[in-house]
Design a protein around this motif. Sequence first.
Motif, PDB file in Angstrom:
ATOM      1  N   SER A  92       0.825  -1.205   0.000  1.00 31.28           N
ATOM      2  CA  SER A  92       0.000   0.000   0.000  1.00 31.28           C
ATOM      3  C   SER A  92       0.861   1.258   0.000  1.00 31.28           C
ATOM      4  O   SER A  92       0.637   2.188  -0.783  1.00 31.28           O
ATOM      5  CB  SER A  92      -0.928  -0.008   1.216  1.00 31.28           C
ATOM      6  N   ILE A  93       1.878   1.268   0.884  1.00 35.70           N
ATOM      7  CA  ILE A  93       2.756   2.442   0.971  1.00 35.70           C
ATOM      8  C   ILE A  93       3.629   2.542  -0.272  1.00 35.70           C
ATOM      9  O   ILE A  93       3.722   3.591  -0.917  1.00 35.70           O
ATOM     10  CB  ILE A  93       3.629   2.380   2.235  1.00 35.70           C
ATOM     11  N   TRP A  94       4.279   1.441  -0.619  1.00 32.05           N
ATOM     12  CA  TRP A  94       5.297   1.499  -1.672  1.00 32.05           C
ATOM     13  C   TRP A  94       4.684   1.765  -3.046  1.00 32.05           C
ATOM     14  O   TRP A  94       5.239   2.535  -3.834  1.00 32.05           O
ATOM     15  CB  TRP A  94       6.122   0.218  -1.688  1.00 32.05           C
ATOM     16  N   ASN A  95       3.562   1.146  -3.349  1.00 30.14           N
ATOM     17  CA  ASN A  95       2.959   1.354  -4.663  1.00 30.14           C
ATOM     18  C   ASN A  95       2.608   2.824  -4.886  1.00 30.14           C
ATOM     19  O   ASN A  95       2.707   3.336  -6.005  1.00 30.14           O
ATOM     20  CB  ASN A  95       1.726   0.479  -4.832  1.00 30.14           C
ATOM     21  N   ARG A  96       2.195   3.490  -3.816  1.00 34.16           N
ATOM     22  CA  ARG A  96       1.921   4.928  -3.939  1.00 34.16           C
ATOM     23  C   ARG A  96       3.204   5.723  -4.115  1.00 34.16           C
ATOM     24  O   ARG A  96       3.276   6.639  -4.957  1.00 34.16           O
ATOM     25  CB  ARG A  96       1.161   5.415  -2.699  1.00 34.16           C
ATOM     26  N   LEU A  97       4.250   5.368  -3.349  1.00 30.44           N
ATOM     27  CA  LEU A  97       5.501   6.123  -3.429  1.00 30.44           C
ATOM     28  C   LEU A  97       6.207   5.918  -4.768  1.00 30.44           C
ATOM     29  O   LEU A  97       6.890   6.823  -5.255  1.00 30.44           O
ATOM     30  CB  LEU A  97       6.421   5.726  -2.278  1.00 30.44           C
ATOM     31  N   VAL A  98       6.060   4.739  -5.360  1.00 28.89           N
ATOM     32  CA  VAL A  98       6.657   4.508  -6.682  1.00 28.89           C
ATOM     33  C   VAL A  98       6.083   5.512  -7.683  1.00 28.89           C
ATOM     34  O   VAL A  98       6.816   6.122  -8.473  1.00 28.89           O
ATOM     35  CB  VAL A  98       6.411   3.065  -7.154  1.00 28.89           C
ATOM     36  N   ARG A  99       4.778   5.695  -7.652  1.00 34.27           N
ATOM     37  CA  ARG A  99       4.154   6.662  -8.566  1.00 34.27           C
ATOM     38  C   ARG A  99       4.600   8.089  -8.256  1.00 34.27           C
ATOM     39  O   ARG A  99       4.773   8.913  -9.153  1.00 34.27           O
ATOM     40  CB  ARG A  99       2.634   6.552  -8.454  1.00 34.27           C
ATOM     41  N   GLU A 100       4.809   8.373  -6.978  1.00 30.47           N
ATOM     42  CA  GLU A 100       5.170   9.732  -6.579  1.00 30.47           C
ATOM     43  C   GLU A 100       6.626  10.056  -6.881  1.00 30.47           C
ATOM     44  O   GLU A 100       6.951  11.184  -7.285  1.00 30.47           O
ATOM     45  CB  GLU A 100       4.900   9.906  -5.079  1.00 30.47           C
ATOM     46  N   PHE A 101       7.522   9.063  -6.703  1.00 28.25           N
ATOM     47  CA  PHE A 101       8.954   9.352  -6.773  1.00 28.25           C
ATOM     48  C   PHE A 101       9.665   8.792  -8.002  1.00 28.25           C
ATOM     49  O   PHE A 101      10.874   8.960  -8.131  1.00 28.25           O
ATOM     50  CB  PHE A 101       9.656   8.809  -5.520  1.00 28.25           C
ATOM     51  N   ASP A 102       8.938   8.156  -8.912  1.00 28.46           N
ATOM     52  CA  ASP A 102       9.613   7.572 -10.071  1.00 28.46           C
ATOM     53  C   ASP A 102      10.450   8.598 -10.830  1.00 28.46           C
ATOM     54  O   ASP A 102      11.540   8.297 -11.304  1.00 28.46           O
ATOM     55  CB  ASP A 102       8.583   6.936 -11.008  1.00 28.46           C
ATOM     56  N   ASP A 103       9.963   9.815 -10.951  1.00 29.51           N
ATOM     57  CA  ASP A 103      10.679  10.844 -11.712  1.00 29.51           C
ATOM     58  C   ASP A 103      11.536  11.748 -10.822  1.00 29.51           C
ATOM     59  O   ASP A 103      12.096  12.730 -11.313  1.00 29.51           O
ATOM     60  CB  ASP A 103       9.677  11.711 -12.480  1.00 29.51           C
ATOM     61  N   GLN A 104      11.652  11.418  -9.544  1.00 33.74           N
ATOM     62  CA  GLN A 104      12.341  12.287  -8.589  1.00 33.74           C
ATOM     63  C   GLN A 104      13.753  11.791  -8.337  1.00 33.74           C
ATOM     64  O   GLN A 104      13.982  10.625  -8.045  1.00 33.74           O
ATOM     65  CB  GLN A 104      11.568  12.301  -7.270  1.00 33.74           C
ATOM     66  N   SER A 105      14.725  12.679  -8.439  1.00 35.97           N
ATOM     67  CA  SER A 105      16.100  12.327  -8.077  1.00 35.97           C
ATOM     68  C   SER A 105      16.288  12.456  -6.574  1.00 35.97           C
ATOM     69  O   SER A 105      15.489  13.099  -5.875  1.00 35.97           O
ATOM     70  CB  SER A 105      17.097  13.239  -8.801  1.00 35.97           C
ATOM     71  N   PHE A 106      17.357  11.862  -6.082  1.00 36.95           N
ATOM     72  CA  PHE A 106      17.709  11.981  -4.664  1.00 36.95           C
ATOM     73  C   PHE A 106      17.886  13.455  -4.308  1.00 36.95           C
ATOM     74  O   PHE A 106      17.346  13.936  -3.299  1.00 36.95           O
ATOM     75  CB  PHE A 106      18.991  11.181  -4.427  1.00 36.95           C
ATOM     76  N   TYR A 107      18.630  14.182  -5.151  1.00 38.41           N
ATOM     77  CA  TYR A 107      18.849  15.593  -4.862  1.00 38.41           C
ATOM     78  C   TYR A 107      17.544  16.379  -4.923  1.00 38.41           C
ATOM     79  O   TYR A 107      17.292  17.260  -4.098  1.00 38.41           O
ATOM     80  CB  TYR A 107      19.852  16.201  -5.838  1.00 38.41           C
TER      81      TYR A 107
END
Length: 562
Positions: free
Chosen positions: A194-209
């Motif tokens: 539940s947590i990870w599937n949402r975060l994948v969509r949120e952070f797929d295009d996000q760099s660490f920086y």
Amino acid sequence: MSLTIADTSVHAVRPLHAVTMFGPDFPFAYDDWLLHPAGLGTLPTSRHGTEVAVVGAGIAGVVAAYELMRLGLRPVVYEAGEIGGRMRSITFDGHPGSVAEMGAMRFPRSATTLFHYIDTVGLRTEPFPNPLAPHTPSTVVDLKGVSHWARVPSDLPASYQQVGDAWDKALREGAEVVAMNDAIRRRDVATIKSIWNRLVREFDDQSFYGFLASASAFSSFHDREIFGQVGFGTGGWDTDFPNSMLEILRVVYTGADSDQQRIIGGCQQLPLRLWDHEPDRIDGWAPGTSLASLHSGGPRPAVRRLRRTGQGITVEDADNNIRTYPAVVFTPQLWTLLSKIDTDESLLSKPHWTAVERTHYMGSSKLFVIVDRPFWLDLDPATGRHVMSMTLTDRMPRGVYLFDDGPDRPAVMCLSYTWNDDSLKFAALSADERLKVVLSSLREIYPGVDIRSHVIGSPITITWETEPDFLGAFKANLPGQYRYQRRLFTHFVQDDFARAERGLFLAGDDVSWTGGFAEGAVTTALNAVWGVLAQLGGASPADNPGPGDVFDRIAPVRLPES
């Protein structure tokens, strides 16, 4: 009192225990699968002795071959170099007990599947001397020409502690780290997904920086700069700044960057001992069978060509020997399929070839020397502190690690451990030139310490991006590459593949969700073992289903592509 959540039909939620590398993309209990008394699976007896090719004898290849052998198959291992891959331990001339770890060197306790094999072959470990770790005598952080000595984080200036607090706050507020750590401890698959599937969509295009720069706790460039140099766990993380934030979260959630161990005597012992190990439980072979006994003279040489012929895959090696197999497990770094091995394009689909081509590797260099004794533990009469410490710096060495086996025995110094752009600064230098540059930098940090006077052997060095059979240290996804990684990881489930694309199983940390961690290499090897088992008509026990058996219930989330 333990917390409970409804059974996910994969395995029941557990009471709280230590964080392990369980998920988050594919939360399958590989450690439990290995330990189950029913075993990984069985094959029709008519398949016993069937040859299966395993390309690469790094830890992924050796684990895959070992488990295929235990199932009654005859693995045929090919290796371009030596058994171990990036588990490469080099001894110093004249000092067989002193080891330089050229690749892998520290292993988190959370890597429970890896530690299953470490325990199987009877290896011992001890805490790795990471910066500010409890067993590290002392740490020096040297930034912008100013050095700070510390035993524990609270010894550092308040500004450093504020950066550490900012990182914790950013994770709590932006990445649900507390909830995810708790779910992984309990192996609560439903909550993890539940947590990870949402975060994948949120952070797929996000760099660490980009994550840091958008976090309110890191609004200051100064704080981001310190964090990049000092980081968390193993040290500075600025060389990871361009990578996908998802890569970093996997490390944080699973405890991969904490409580790390080193293998006493060198990590290459693991694949070497597993090669020689005679398992107690083995199907289709006589007691005393090992990979070594099935490979008189060692692995076969490097693979030069892979072709689909008839009902199998034909492998041609560097000695021009040609053999056809019903299945092939491929474990080297994937770029070798583009540059080192003539591969029939039909063996992979076009989307899989695209994923291989887009693979991004981290570069890395190391420089080791052997010294007469652990002189760094001498006390400076002026300060009462050790004359030298584990060191993090923005100078050329970047990271200095110190290893000793007693006060009166030769000791090993990793004088420089660098990544990416910092690694390339060393790539064109000889070992002696590297040593000169590094000692010059360290003299600025420790002006009263004559390191060279203690050196008793030639330096040992490596740059992984210039190693022809590796082409980089390990894979690290860039923003937007989740879809490619999903294609590679899920490749072991081949029911929907065209017939010409079946039978080649990709494994190794390139294919895993945790590039650079041996746990990912081992678990993807086990995925490939399940794939071969299914391809050859075998199956896992009903009460010990394998990763492919439960795949549809815990598969990595699929992002839209159009």
